[in-house]
Enzyme design. Structure first.
Site, PDB file in Angstrom:
ATOM      1  N   ARG A  55     -36.094 -57.135   1.976  1.00 24.93           N
ATOM      2  CA  ARG A  55     -36.514 -55.735   1.845  1.00 24.93           C
ATOM      3  C   ARG A  55     -35.366 -54.828   1.473  1.00 24.93           C
ATOM      4  NH1 ARG A  55     -39.136 -55.687   7.681  1.00 24.93           N
ATOM      5  NH2 ARG A  55     -37.129 -56.729   7.894  1.00 24.93           N
TER       6      ARG A  55
ATOM      7  N   LYS B 207     -40.577 -65.920  22.681  1.00 25.70           N
ATOM      8  CA  LYS B 207     -40.716 -64.551  22.182  1.00 25.70           C
ATOM      9  C   LYS B 207     -42.130 -64.053  22.450  1.00 25.70           C
ATOM     10  CE  LYS B 207     -39.889 -62.066  17.865  1.00 25.70           C
ATOM     11  NZ  LYS B 207     -39.563 -62.255  16.450  1.00 25.70           N
TER      12      LYS B 207
ATOM     13  N   SER C 238     -43.563 -55.631  10.534  1.00 30.29           N
ATOM     14  CA  SER C 238     -44.606 -55.812  11.554  1.00 30.29           C
ATOM     15  C   SER C 238     -44.293 -54.968  12.782  1.00 30.29           C
ATOM     16  CB  SER C 238     -44.703 -57.282  11.949  1.00 30.29           C
ATOM     17  OG  SER C 238     -45.076 -58.066  10.853  1.00 30.29           O
TER      18      SER C 238
ATOM     19  N   HIS D 293     -45.889 -58.780   3.436  1.00 33.85           N
ATOM     20  CA  HIS D 293     -46.001 -60.245   3.458  1.00 33.85           C
ATOM     21  C   HIS D 293     -46.948 -60.722   2.347  1.00 33.85           C
ATOM     22  CE1 HIS D 293     -45.188 -59.744   8.014  1.00 33.85           C
ATOM     23  NE2 HIS D 293     -44.106 -60.295   7.504  1.00 33.85           N
TER      24      HIS D 293
HETATM   25  O1  PNS Z   1     -40.732 -63.166  10.595  1.00 36.08           O
HETATM   26  P1  PNS Z   1     -39.423 -63.557  11.229  1.00 36.08           P
HETATM   27  O2  PNS Z   1     -39.526 -63.489  12.734  1.00 36.08           O
HETATM   28  O3  PNS Z   1     -38.269 -62.797  10.679  1.00 36.08           O
HETATM   29  O4  PNS Z   1     -39.202 -65.108  10.836  1.00 36.08           O
HETATM   30  C1  PNS Z   1     -38.061 -65.792  11.288  1.00 36.08           C
HETATM   31  C2  PNS Z   1     -38.236 -67.308  11.091  1.00 36.08           C
HETATM   32  C3  PNS Z   1     -39.552 -67.786  11.693  1.00 36.08           C
HETATM   33  C4  PNS Z   1     -38.262 -67.612   9.607  1.00 36.08           C
HETATM   34  C5  PNS Z   1     -37.024 -68.000  11.743  1.00 36.08           C
HETATM   35  O5  PNS Z   1     -36.863 -67.496  13.020  1.00 36.08           O
HETATM   36  C6  PNS Z   1     -37.189 -69.506  11.834  1.00 36.08           C
HETATM   37  O6  PNS Z   1     -37.145 -70.189  10.850  1.00 36.08           O
HETATM   38  N1  PNS Z   1     -37.395 -70.002  13.075  1.00 36.08           N
HETATM   39  C7  PNS Z   1     -37.605 -71.409  13.330  1.00 36.08           C
HETATM   40  C8  PNS Z   1     -36.434 -71.999  14.118  1.00 36.08           C
HETATM   41  C9  PNS Z   1     -35.318 -72.408  13.188  1.00 36.08           C
HETATM   42  O7  PNS Z   1     -35.485 -73.201  12.277  1.00 36.08           O
HETATM   43  N2  PNS Z   1     -34.132 -71.824  13.432  1.00 36.08           N
HETATM   44  C10 PNS Z   1     -32.951 -72.073  12.639  1.00 36.08           C
HETATM   45  C11 PNS Z   1     -32.912 -71.150  11.434  1.00 36.08           C
HETATM   46  S1  PNS Z   1     -31.448 -71.395  10.534  1.00 36.08           S
END
Ligand code: PNS
Length: 158
Positions: A91, A42, A128, A18
């Protein structure tokens, strides 16, 4: 014109993968906001306050980076902060399909562009989840996460 971007994620916890994306993105934009998802659905290892604090301590050497938390849709966060660019790390090819779906949905929802930044190969295996699993069973995570994160993991699993 000031061009801002957001780097969103769960960051549970932040890793050197990150940090690599944050440093590189911060060097290409005037302002980078690291947005930490607070997702009640979550179960995270670290509370959002702890995740935000660990990131702030990790990025305090970068002037144009701010760390915020968010709930709900990322595009709403972008609109509230005047941001039209999302940066995500990529990645491996296996990340691509999901990232593409989110990028296309976010573009449709909010006219926000997503830039996928290839992860430094040094960190392409890192996540993570993997870090937490290693730490949970007493493996060493120094060198893949900042020292303060390694200490927080050690405390959590002691
Ligand atoms: O580190 P992660 O868990 O892979 O991050 C995922 C994240 C936070 C980027 C994604 O889950 C997100 O944007 N969540 C917010 C809800 C949202 O906007 N959902 C629609 C995405 S198209």
């Amino acid at each position: 014109m000031t061009v801002s971007a957001v780097y969103p994620g769960s960051f549970d916890p932040i890793t050197y993968g990150h940090l690599d994306i944050i440093e590189r993105a911060a060097s290409r934009f005037d302002r980078l906001v690291v947005a930490v998802l607070q997702n009640p659905a979550k179960q995270a290892l670290f509370a959002v306050d702890d995740r935000v604090r660990l990131i702030r301590e990790t990025v305090d050497h970068i002037d144009n980076v701010r760390v915020e938390r968010f709930q709900g849709l990322l595009v709403h966060f972008c609109h509230q902060h005047g941001i039209r660019v999302i940066v995500k790390g990529l990645r491996a090819v296996s990340d691509f399909e999901y990232e593409l779906q989110m990028a296309q949905m976010n573009h449709r929802l909010g006219d926000v562009e997503t830039l996928l930044m290839p992860t430094n190969p040094e960190w392409s295996y890192l996540s993570s989840s993997l870090v937490k699993e290693v730490a949970r069973f007493g493996g060493r995570v120094d060198g893949v996460v900042p020292d303060k994160v390694a200490a927080a993991l050690a405390e959590r699993f002691s």
